[in-house]
Enzyme design. Sequence first.
Site, PDB file in Angstrom:
ATOM      1  N   SER A  91       0.634  -1.154  -0.041  1.00  0.00           N
ATOM      2  CA  SER A  91      -0.070  -0.152   0.028  1.00  0.00           C
ATOM      3  C   SER A  91       0.829   1.253   0.010  1.00  0.00           C
ATOM      4  O   SER A  91       0.393   2.258  -0.038  1.00  0.00           O
ATOM      5  CB  SER A  91      -1.034   0.093   1.053  1.00  0.00           C
ATOM      6  OG  SER A  91      -0.233   0.170   2.395  1.00  0.00           O
ATOM      7  N   LEU A  93       3.083   1.714  -2.413  1.00  0.00           N
ATOM      8  CA  LEU A  93       3.654   2.172  -3.735  1.00  0.00           C
ATOM      9  C   LEU A  93       2.763   3.079  -4.388  1.00  0.00           C
ATOM     10  O   LEU A  93       3.491   3.706  -5.395  1.00  0.00           O
ATOM     11  CB  LEU A  93       3.667   0.730  -4.509  1.00  0.00           C
ATOM     12  CG  LEU A  93       4.782  -0.307  -3.848  1.00  0.00           C
ATOM     13  CD1 LEU A  93       4.491  -1.794  -4.366  1.00  0.00           C
ATOM     14  CD2 LEU A  93       6.012   0.013  -3.668  1.00  0.00           C
ATOM     15  N   ARG A  95       2.397   5.927  -3.469  1.00  0.00           N
ATOM     16  CA  ARG A  95       2.887   7.272  -3.428  1.00  0.00           C
ATOM     17  C   ARG A  95       4.384   7.342  -2.928  1.00  0.00           C
ATOM     18  O   ARG A  95       4.911   8.377  -3.259  1.00  0.00           O
ATOM     19  CB  ARG A  95       2.218   8.105  -2.499  1.00  0.00           C
ATOM     20  CG  ARG A  95       2.129   7.372  -0.894  1.00  0.00           C
ATOM     21  CD  ARG A  95       1.240   7.840  -0.009  1.00  0.00           C
ATOM     22  NE  ARG A  95       1.326   7.300   1.252  1.00  0.00           N
ATOM     23  CZ  ARG A  95       1.055   5.988   1.492  1.00  0.00           C
ATOM     24  NH1 ARG A  95       0.436   5.202   0.496  1.00  0.00           N
ATOM     25  NH2 ARG A  95       1.140   5.528   2.753  1.00  0.00           N
ATOM     26  N   LYS A 108      12.930  -0.530   4.426  1.00  0.00           N
ATOM     27  CA  LYS A 108      12.575   0.663   3.573  1.00  0.00           C
ATOM     28  C   LYS A 108      14.049   1.350   3.411  1.00  0.00           C
ATOM     29  O   LYS A 108      14.633   1.488   2.273  1.00  0.00           O
ATOM     30  CB  LYS A 108      11.864   1.783   4.405  1.00  0.00           C
ATOM     31  CG  LYS A 108      10.420   1.342   4.023  1.00  0.00           C
ATOM     32  CD  LYS A 108       9.550   2.543   4.657  1.00  0.00           C
ATOM     33  CE  LYS A 108       8.016   2.544   4.238  1.00  0.00           C
ATOM     34  NZ  LYS A 108       7.466   3.661   4.542  1.00  0.00           N
ATOM     35  N   CYS A 210      -4.705  10.627  10.829  1.00  0.00           N
ATOM     36  CA  CYS A 210      -3.806   9.356  11.346  1.00  0.00           C
ATOM     37  C   CYS A 210      -2.961   8.722  10.126  1.00  0.00           C
ATOM     38  O   CYS A 210      -3.640   8.967   8.947  1.00  0.00           O
ATOM     39  CB  CYS A 210      -5.020   8.347  12.035  1.00  0.00           C
ATOM     40  SG  CYS A 210      -5.828   9.143  13.370  1.00  0.00           S
ATOM     41  N   CYS A 358     -12.516   1.255  14.392  1.00  0.00           N
ATOM     42  CA  CYS A 358     -12.005   1.906  13.380  1.00  0.00           C
ATOM     43  C   CYS A 358     -10.575   1.103  12.963  1.00  0.00           C
ATOM     44  O   CYS A 358     -10.643   0.044  13.358  1.00  0.00           O
ATOM     45  CB  CYS A 358     -11.746   3.372  13.354  1.00  0.00           C
ATOM     46  SG  CYS A 358     -10.452   3.738  14.612  1.00  0.00           S
TER      47      CYS A 358
END
Lengths: 400, 92
Positions: A91, A93, A95, A108, A210, A358
Amino acid sequence: MSGRKQRAAPRTPRSGPLPAETLPGLSESELRRYSRHLLLPEVGAEGQRRLKHGKALIVGAGGLGSPSSLYLAAAGVGVVGLVDFDRVAESNLQRQVLYGTSDVGRPKLEAAEDRLKDLNPGVRVVRHDAELTATNALDIVAQYDVVLDGTDNYPARYLVNDACVVLGKPDVFGSVYRFEGQVSVFHAPQGPCYRCLFPEPPPPEAAPSCAEAGVLGVLPGLVGMIQATEAVKILLGKGTPLVGRLLLIDSLEMRFKELTIERDKSCLRCSRRHRQDPIEVVAAACDPADSASPLLTEITAVELHRELAGPSPPLLVDVRDPAEFAINRLPGAVLIPLRDLGERSGELRDATSVVVYCKMGGRSARATRLLLDLGFRRVRTLRGGLEEWAERVDPSIPRY
Amino acid sequence: MPVSEIQVPSPLRAVTKGASSVKALGGTVGLALRDFARSDGSVNAFLFNPEGRLRRSVAVFLNGVDVRNLDGEETVVREGDILSIVPALAGG
Ligand SMILES: [Zn+2]
């Protein structure tokens, strides 16, 4: 994040631009590589040597750190330091253009170093494989000339600011939320610091961002590149930095607005009285552990799992957006997005007890606070949200 | 009563159905913001703390000037003035 304090290190004396004769020289291949810089009178050979001598720290190798690290490495900044402890997720990739699909699952910084060294082998990439804490922030920041804040949470942003103020370093700030970006250069005492603008982070029930909030993938690219531009200008000592100015970017309307921001003479960080105060971590608005404010009652994933199997299971209310609900949800949950909760709270009147959840616990804390304010009593928030549920109870639910 | 324009930040645009600005009634910054806050409880919680003061995580600018450098919530608002709500955003 560590809550331990650290004594303020002595402030680095502010020095003017280094005399040209002390700057490193440029090799023939560097003259070729940087020829488009050398043609600019504002950069030239001397400016390029300043960049080669420069050390930039990027805190957070994510959506903002991706473009800024790529451009700083390409520009020939001598040392590019990166602080991050995450691994590349699929998720990211959308940005985080520093990484490729084959990097998913890798640390990373390992992937970042490979990419940046390939882009420019002349740059030294320094990996700080750690979370920035009150204990290590000063030691790390002290090694650099300029800091780019590419973090994704309030405690880290206040830490970066505080360490930069104590050490007198420029903090090139960028942040994004959905379609909106903010950029500034906080450089006390020449200009305001982050705390002059926002003395305190928002509490969980008023926190707008968040990690779970969506963001247009291009937006951190735009903001991160402005940060890189400012960092290069600072290292060159050219142009007018974004000090005392806050640039607001509304990518949906495509409007850029500039606001003048001023120093707060009584700022609890950069005023003369407080500049050398020890740095410490502020409470995290979206940190699940922080939802433990006394007025909120929490339930853990394991306890909830037990209650759901028991004789009187609570009503589950999912306060995320419909798009998130479509990805995953707890069985039997009712979807009432947080923004509709006030209007639709009547639907919960008949429930003996309610558990709100959530993704990570931030929005559900706000929702629980709202329901308590509306007079509901047996309302609890799922600590750590679905992330915690996936960790502790059901690893098979889709993650995003 | 003067009508001002409030520029709405992303976190509050769900309330304004996506609109980037709304009109508000009120002769001071505090009154205009409260007029906007009446539209939805979440706006009120976002802007004001439980004591009813403007949160320190939100900056408000009147025609580009931080109201903390004017008279804060008491700052007089005139017809057509522009109030920008700028919250601390942390995403990266
Ligand atoms: Zn300050």
